[in-house]
Write a protein that holds these residues in place. Structure first.
Motif, PDB file in Angstrom:
ATOM      1  N   VAL A 111      22.851  39.412  44.311  1.00 59.55           N
ATOM      2  CA  VAL A 111      23.238  38.141  43.698  1.00 59.55           C
ATOM      3  C   VAL A 111      23.949  37.276  44.725  1.00 59.55           C
ATOM      4  O   VAL A 111      24.586  37.764  45.661  1.00 59.55           O
ATOM      5  N   ALA A 112      23.836  35.968  44.543  1.00 59.69           N
ATOM      6  CA  ALA A 112      24.471  35.020  45.466  1.00 59.69           C
ATOM      7  C   ALA A 112      25.988  35.119  45.364  1.00 59.69           C
ATOM      8  O   ALA A 112      26.546  35.349  44.284  1.00 59.69           O
ATOM      9  N   ALA A 113      26.668  34.933  46.500  1.00 59.59           N
ATOM     10  CA  ALA A 113      28.128  35.035  46.535  1.00 59.59           C
ATOM     11  C   ALA A 113      28.778  34.046  45.574  1.00 59.59           C
ATOM     12  O   ALA A 113      29.805  34.355  44.944  1.00 59.59           O
ATOM     13  N   GLU A 114      28.182  32.860  45.442  1.00 65.70           N
ATOM     14  CA  GLU A 114      28.771  31.850  44.554  1.00 65.70           C
ATOM     15  C   GLU A 114      28.640  32.210  43.081  1.00 65.70           C
ATOM     16  O   GLU A 114      29.232  31.551  42.212  1.00 65.70           O
ATOM     17  N   ALA A 115      27.866  33.247  42.764  1.00 68.34           N
ATOM     18  CA  ALA A 115      27.721  33.692  41.373  1.00 68.34           C
ATOM     19  C   ALA A 115      28.837  34.647  40.964  1.00 68.34           C
ATOM     20  O   ALA A 115      28.879  35.086  39.818  1.00 68.34           O
ATOM     21  N   LEU A 116      29.744  34.978  41.888  1.00 63.63           N
ATOM     22  CA  LEU A 116      30.852  35.880  41.613  1.00 63.63           C
ATOM     23  C   LEU A 116      32.167  35.114  41.703  1.00 63.63           C
ATOM     24  O   LEU A 116      32.526  34.608  42.760  1.00 63.63           O
ATOM     25  N   ARG A 117      32.872  35.012  40.576  1.00 64.40           N
ATOM     26  CA  ARG A 117      34.148  34.293  40.540  1.00 64.40           C
ATOM     27  C   ARG A 117      35.294  35.297  40.515  1.00 64.40           C
ATOM     28  O   ARG A 117      35.372  36.150  39.629  1.00 64.40           O
ATOM     29  N   THR A 118      36.195  35.213  41.474  1.00 65.86           N
ATOM     30  CA  THR A 118      37.272  36.186  41.627  1.00 65.86           C
ATOM     31  C   THR A 118      38.377  35.954  40.608  1.00 65.86           C
ATOM     32  O   THR A 118      38.852  34.834  40.426  1.00 65.86           O
ATOM     33  N   VAL A 119      38.795  37.058  39.945  1.00 66.88           N
ATOM     34  CA  VAL A 119      39.934  36.991  39.027  1.00 66.88           C
ATOM     35  C   VAL A 119      41.093  37.871  39.507  1.00 66.88           C
ATOM     36  O   VAL A 119      42.243  37.633  39.131  1.00 66.88           O
ATOM     37  N   VAL A 120      40.826  38.875  40.327  1.00 67.30           N
ATOM     38  CA  VAL A 120      41.854  39.648  41.028  1.00 67.30           C
ATOM     39  C   VAL A 120      41.393  39.752  42.470  1.00 67.30           C
ATOM     40  O   VAL A 120      40.325  40.315  42.733  1.00 67.30           O
ATOM     41  N   PRO A 121      42.150  39.221  43.442  1.00 68.09           N
ATOM     42  CA  PRO A 121      41.631  39.078  44.819  1.00 68.09           C
ATOM     43  C   PRO A 121      41.266  40.381  45.516  1.00 68.09           C
ATOM     44  O   PRO A 121      40.219  40.488  46.138  1.00 68.09           O
ATOM     45  N   GLY A 122      42.129  41.400  45.449  1.00 68.03           N
ATOM     46  CA  GLY A 122      41.843  42.637  46.161  1.00 68.03           C
ATOM     47  C   GLY A 122      41.885  42.447  47.660  1.00 68.03           C
ATOM     48  O   GLY A 122      42.452  41.475  48.179  1.00 68.03           O
ATOM     49  N   ARG A 123      41.232  43.365  48.375  1.00 65.38           N
ATOM     50  CA  ARG A 123      41.156  43.299  49.836  1.00 65.38           C
ATOM     51  C   ARG A 123      39.694  43.375  50.266  1.00 65.38           C
ATOM     52  O   ARG A 123      38.837  43.795  49.477  1.00 65.38           O
ATOM     53  N   THR A 224      45.121  32.381  20.597  1.00 61.88           N
ATOM     54  CA  THR A 224      45.682  32.707  21.917  1.00 61.88           C
ATOM     55  C   THR A 224      46.221  34.132  21.946  1.00 61.88           C
ATOM     56  O   THR A 224      46.008  34.867  22.923  1.00 61.88           O
ATOM     57  N   GLU A 225      46.904  34.553  20.885  1.00 64.19           N
ATOM     58  CA  GLU A 225      47.417  35.926  20.840  1.00 64.19           C
ATOM     59  C   GLU A 225      46.285  36.943  20.753  1.00 64.19           C
ATOM     60  O   GLU A 225      46.359  38.034  21.320  1.00 64.19           O
ATOM     61  N   THR A 226      45.210  36.577  20.047  1.00 64.71           N
ATOM     62  CA  THR A 226      44.027  37.442  20.004  1.00 64.71           C
ATOM     63  C   THR A 226      43.461  37.619  21.401  1.00 64.71           C
ATOM     64  O   THR A 226      43.122  38.741  21.821  1.00 64.71           O
ATOM     65  N   ALA A 227      43.349  36.520  22.143  1.00 69.69           N
ATOM     66  CA  ALA A 227      42.822  36.579  23.510  1.00 69.69           C
ATOM     67  C   ALA A 227      43.738  37.375  24.423  1.00 69.69           C
ATOM     68  O   ALA A 227      43.272  38.140  25.281  1.00 69.69           O
ATOM     69  N   ARG A 228      45.038  37.216  24.236  1.00 70.04           N
ATOM     70  CA  ARG A 228      45.985  37.961  25.071  1.00 70.04           C
ATOM     71  C   ARG A 228      45.836  39.464  24.850  1.00 70.04           C
ATOM     72  O   ARG A 228      45.824  40.256  25.802  1.00 70.04           O
ATOM     73  N   HIS A 264      40.829  32.341  31.277  1.00 69.53           N
ATOM     74  CA  HIS A 264      42.045  32.853  30.659  1.00 69.53           C
ATOM     75  C   HIS A 264      42.566  34.136  31.309  1.00 69.53           C
ATOM     76  O   HIS A 264      43.638  34.626  30.921  1.00 69.53           O
ATOM     77  N   PHE A 265      41.843  34.690  32.259  1.00 69.24           N
ATOM     78  CA  PHE A 265      42.257  35.959  32.865  1.00 69.24           C
ATOM     79  C   PHE A 265      43.665  35.859  33.455  1.00 69.24           C
ATOM     80  O   PHE A 265      44.525  36.692  33.171  1.00 69.24           O
ATOM     81  N   GLU A 266      43.896  34.858  34.272  1.00 69.70           N
ATOM     82  CA  GLU A 266      45.189  34.746  34.949  1.00 69.70           C
ATOM     83  C   GLU A 266      46.310  34.332  33.996  1.00 69.70           C
ATOM     84  O   GLU A 266      47.345  35.018  33.931  1.00 69.70           O
ATOM     85  N   PRO A 267      46.176  33.242  33.221  1.00 70.49           N
ATOM     86  CA  PRO A 267      47.313  32.842  32.378  1.00 70.49           C
ATOM     87  C   PRO A 267      47.663  33.831  31.283  1.00 70.49           C
ATOM     88  O   PRO A 267      48.825  33.890  30.846  1.00 70.49           O
ATOM     89  N   LEU A 268      46.707  34.643  30.840  1.00 68.32           N
ATOM     90  CA  LEU A 268      46.982  35.563  29.739  1.00 68.32           C
ATOM     91  C   LEU A 268      47.203  37.007  30.198  1.00 68.32           C
ATOM     92  O   LEU A 268      47.214  37.936  29.389  1.00 68.32           O
ATOM     93  N   GLY A 269      47.379  37.220  31.501  1.00 68.51           N
ATOM     94  CA  GLY A 269      47.944  38.479  31.971  1.00 68.51           C
ATOM     95  C   GLY A 269      46.992  39.606  32.303  1.00 68.51           C
ATOM     96  O   GLY A 269      47.405  40.768  32.370  1.00 68.51           O
ATOM     97  N   PHE A 270      45.702  39.303  32.560  1.00 66.69           N
ATOM     98  CA  PHE A 270      44.760  40.387  32.886  1.00 66.69           C
ATOM     99  C   PHE A 270      45.222  41.166  34.119  1.00 66.69           C
ATOM    100  O   PHE A 270      45.239  42.402  34.110  1.00 66.69           O
ATOM    101  N   ARG A 271      45.577  40.463  35.193  1.00 62.22           N
ATOM    102  CA  ARG A 271      45.916  41.136  36.457  1.00 62.22           C
ATOM    103  C   ARG A 271      47.099  42.078  36.270  1.00 62.22           C
ATOM    104  O   ARG A 271      47.085  43.217  36.747  1.00 62.22           O
ATOM    105  N   LYS A 272      48.135  41.624  35.574  1.00 62.61           N
ATOM    106  CA  LYS A 272      49.319  42.460  35.369  1.00 62.61           C
ATOM    107  C   LYS A 272      48.958  43.739  34.627  1.00 62.61           C
ATOM    108  O   LYS A 272      49.389  44.844  35.002  1.00 62.61           O
ATOM    109  N   ALA A 273      48.150  43.622  33.578  1.00 61.69           N
ATOM    110  CA  ALA A 273      47.768  44.806  32.806  1.00 61.69           C
ATOM    111  C   ALA A 273      46.838  45.716  33.604  1.00 61.69           C
ATOM    112  O   ALA A 273      46.911  46.951  33.491  1.00 61.69           O
TER     113      ALA A 273
END
Length: 307
Positions: A111-123, A224-228, A264-273
């Protein structure tokens, strides 16, 4: 290598079919068919081949359901997909039947690189490091992607049917709610399209369909709470699967629900969880998490699998 191949993404509602030439997808040949209008996948394929006026050398079908010995059973439709029957009906010398998440895994290197949107950067990923794809849509599943000397290896799985992770008192109440209302507290009952509705019912007492909940995220407190809650549970599930498969090359989330929740990944706390794994947080932090936004990735993966 086959010359002209048929590739198909067979879901519960629709089937998308295309041609691949020398194992390269031809986007101009993609067609979508509503399954309710057909008796089985053989009739869909017959219609497609008749419309295009072609004969095929091989076929590969990605199916939303478990596969055994070249035979698949759709989870959300009473269809059986049998590779031998498709070969007999089409004259194809070779027919492959894959679970749909396997096809997504085969697609990742293509798949093309532009088809992947980063939500947790990693290394940056080591060359040849294993990867993982997580499908979040009508259902839930996970596939590991390994790189070997003979090519890409993507074992099948039905990971969405494992027990929902329980870490908190709220999770335990949710598990009881799902067991009472849906018969079993498995991950897919919370982390899918119908899962969003179930979570909303758990929080409010009044379940709503996902297409009413998702547009209201950020403006309606209950949505919003459902999404969180959804994203916290999804992050926990993905983190658990990452510790099982160790995809140091990265994790790709695919499917309609994953794409819908991307803002909503970043504002609703996906990375932290996702990183909430104690001593292993640093390991997970090294793994990039991205959303695969190419809706035709399963067809690309089928073409790659044939090759």
């Amino acid at each position: 290598m086959p010359g002209l191949s048929l590739v198909a993404d067979v879901g519960g509602t629709n089937s998308r079919i295309a041609l691949a030439e020398d194992s390269v997808l031809r986007p101009d040949t993609i067609r979508r068919f509503p399954n309710a209008e057909f008796a089985g996948i053989e009739t869909v394929i017959a219609r497609y081949l008749d419309e295009l006026g072609v004969r095929i050398d091989a076929a590969c079908l990605a199916v939303a359901g478990p596969v055994s010995n070249g035979v698949a059973h759709l989870t959300n439709r009473d269809w059986t997909i049998d590779g031998a029957r498709i070969a007999a009906a089409t004259g194809a010398a070779r027919v492959m039947v894959l679970n749909d998440l396997q096809a997504q895994g085969f697609a990742l290197p293509h798949v093309a690189a532009e088809a992947l949107r980063t939500v947790v950067p990693g290394r940056p990923a080591p060359v040849g490091a294993p990867r993982m794809v997580v499908g979040v849509g009508t259902g839930l599943n996970v596939a590991a992607v390994h790189y070997a000397s003979g090519g890409v290896v993507v074992p099948p799985a039905e990971a969405g049917h494992i027990t929902l992770p329980v870490q908190t008192a709220e999770d335990l109440r949710l598990a009881d709610y799902l067991t009472t209302h849906h018969g079993v507290a498995k991950a897919e009952e919370a982390l899918s399209g119908r899962g969003i509705s179930a979570l909303h019912g758990f929080l409010t007492g009044t379940p709503k369909p996902s297409d009413q909940i998702i547009p209201a995220i950020g403006t309606d407190p209950e949505a919003t709470e459902t999404a969180r809650l959804f994203l916290r549970l999804l992050a926990t599930f993905v983190g658990d699967m990452a510790l099982v498969h160790l995809p140091t090359g990265g994790i790709a989330l695919c499917g309609g629900m994953a794409r819908a929740f991307t803002p909503h990944f970043e504002p609703l706390g996906f990375r932290k969880a996702f990183l909430d794994k104690g001593d292993f947080a640093a390991l997970l932090e090294s793994m990039p998490v991205q959303v695969l936004e190419d809706d035709y990735a399963a067809l690309i993966g089928c073409a790659a699998a044939i090759r």
